[in-house]
Design a protein around this motif. Structure first.
Motif, PDB file in Angstrom:
ATOM      1  N   LEU A   1       5.160   6.778   9.435  1.00 39.07           N
ATOM      2  CA  LEU A   1       6.345   6.284   8.737  1.00 39.07           C
ATOM      3  C   LEU A   1       6.027   5.029   7.923  1.00 39.07           C
ATOM      4  N   GLU A   2       5.212   4.153   8.485  1.00 44.25           N
ATOM      5  CA  GLU A   2       4.813   2.949   7.755  1.00 44.25           C
ATOM      6  C   GLU A   2       4.053   3.302   6.480  1.00 44.25           C
ATOM      7  N   GLU A   3       3.138   4.264   6.570  1.00 46.30           N
ATOM      8  CA  GLU A   3       2.374   4.694   5.393  1.00 46.30           C
ATOM      9  C   GLU A   3       3.302   5.288   4.335  1.00 46.30           C
TER      10      GLU A   3
ATOM     11  N   TRP B   1       3.622   8.338  15.052  1.00 48.45           N
ATOM     12  CA  TRP B   1       4.742   8.504  14.122  1.00 48.45           C
ATOM     13  C   TRP B   1       5.074   7.177  13.432  1.00 48.45           C
ATOM     14  N   THR B   2       4.979   6.085  14.162  1.00 46.92           N
ATOM     15  CA  THR B   2       5.225   4.768  13.557  1.00 46.92           C
ATOM     16  C   THR B   2       4.241   4.519  12.427  1.00 46.92           C
ATOM     17  N   THR B   3       2.984   4.830  12.648  1.00 44.83           N
ATOM     18  CA  THR B   3       1.961   4.665  11.614  1.00 44.83           C
ATOM     19  C   THR B   3       2.255   5.547  10.402  1.00 44.83           C
TER      20      THR B   3
ATOM     21  N   GLU C   1       6.505   4.615   3.966  1.00 50.47           N
ATOM     22  CA  GLU C   1       7.322   3.533   3.423  1.00 50.47           C
ATOM     23  C   GLU C   1       6.563   2.763   2.350  1.00 50.47           C
ATOM     24  N   VAL C   2       5.295   2.496   2.595  1.00 47.08           N
ATOM     25  CA  VAL C   2       4.467   1.807   1.601  1.00 47.08           C
ATOM     26  C   VAL C   2       4.394   2.638   0.321  1.00 47.08           C
TER      27      VAL C   2
ATOM     28  N   LEU D   1      12.944   6.901  16.631  1.00 47.70           N
ATOM     29  CA  LEU D   1      12.466   6.746  15.251  1.00 47.70           C
ATOM     30  C   LEU D   1      13.217   7.644  14.271  1.00 47.70           C
TER      31      LEU D   1
ATOM     32  N   LEU E   1      14.343   6.621   5.595  1.00 42.21           N
ATOM     33  CA  LEU E   1      13.181   6.764   4.725  1.00 42.21           C
ATOM     34  C   LEU E   1      13.322   7.998   3.837  1.00 42.21           C
TER      35      LEU E   1
ATOM     36  N   ARG F   1      15.251   5.776  11.529  1.00 45.44           N
ATOM     37  CA  ARG F   1      14.319   5.191  10.557  1.00 45.44           C
ATOM     38  C   ARG F   1      13.782   6.278   9.617  1.00 45.44           C
TER      39      ARG F   1
END
Length: 114
Positions: free
Chosen positions: A19-21, A15-17, A23-24, A64, A71, A67
């Protein structure tokens, strides 16, 4: 470490990955807007597929969720601004098209002897 704990950690990492994608991606869209790059803005508007979470991820881990909620709000704000900019751009193109193709009056001079 138990198998359940290990699975939770794996899910959290996945999930962190994700969310990071995301966000980018939203930051890229925002940069397109701020940079006033009409073609990039239009390209964001032509995207047809909505994002759907991979089914194997399961629910967002509790730590998460905040966050993910922030997002989502950021995505919605950027999407609203994209729609506004695309609409504004379309109006400008419509006005430019009407101005460019409008028949122009032609001066006519008639020489008449009195």
């Amino acid at each position: 470490m138990t198998a359940a704990h290990s699975a939770d950690e794996q899910r959290r990492a996945e999930w962190t990955t994700v969310l990071e994608e995301m966000e980018v991606e939203v930051l890229d869209a925002e940069r397109s807007i701020r940079g006033n790059r009409a073609e990039e803005i239009a390209a964001w508007g032509r995207r047809m597929a909505d994002w759907t979470p991979p089914s194997a991820l399961g629910p967002v881990p509790v730590d998460l969720r905040e966050r993910a909620a922030h997002l989502l709000q950021h995505q919605l704000a950027v999407a609203e601004e994209l729609v506004e900019r695309i609409t504004q751009s379309q109006r400008q193109r419509d006005v430019a098209a009407r101005m460019a193709y409008r028949p122009r009056p032609v001066a006519a001079f008639i020489d008449r002897a009195l």
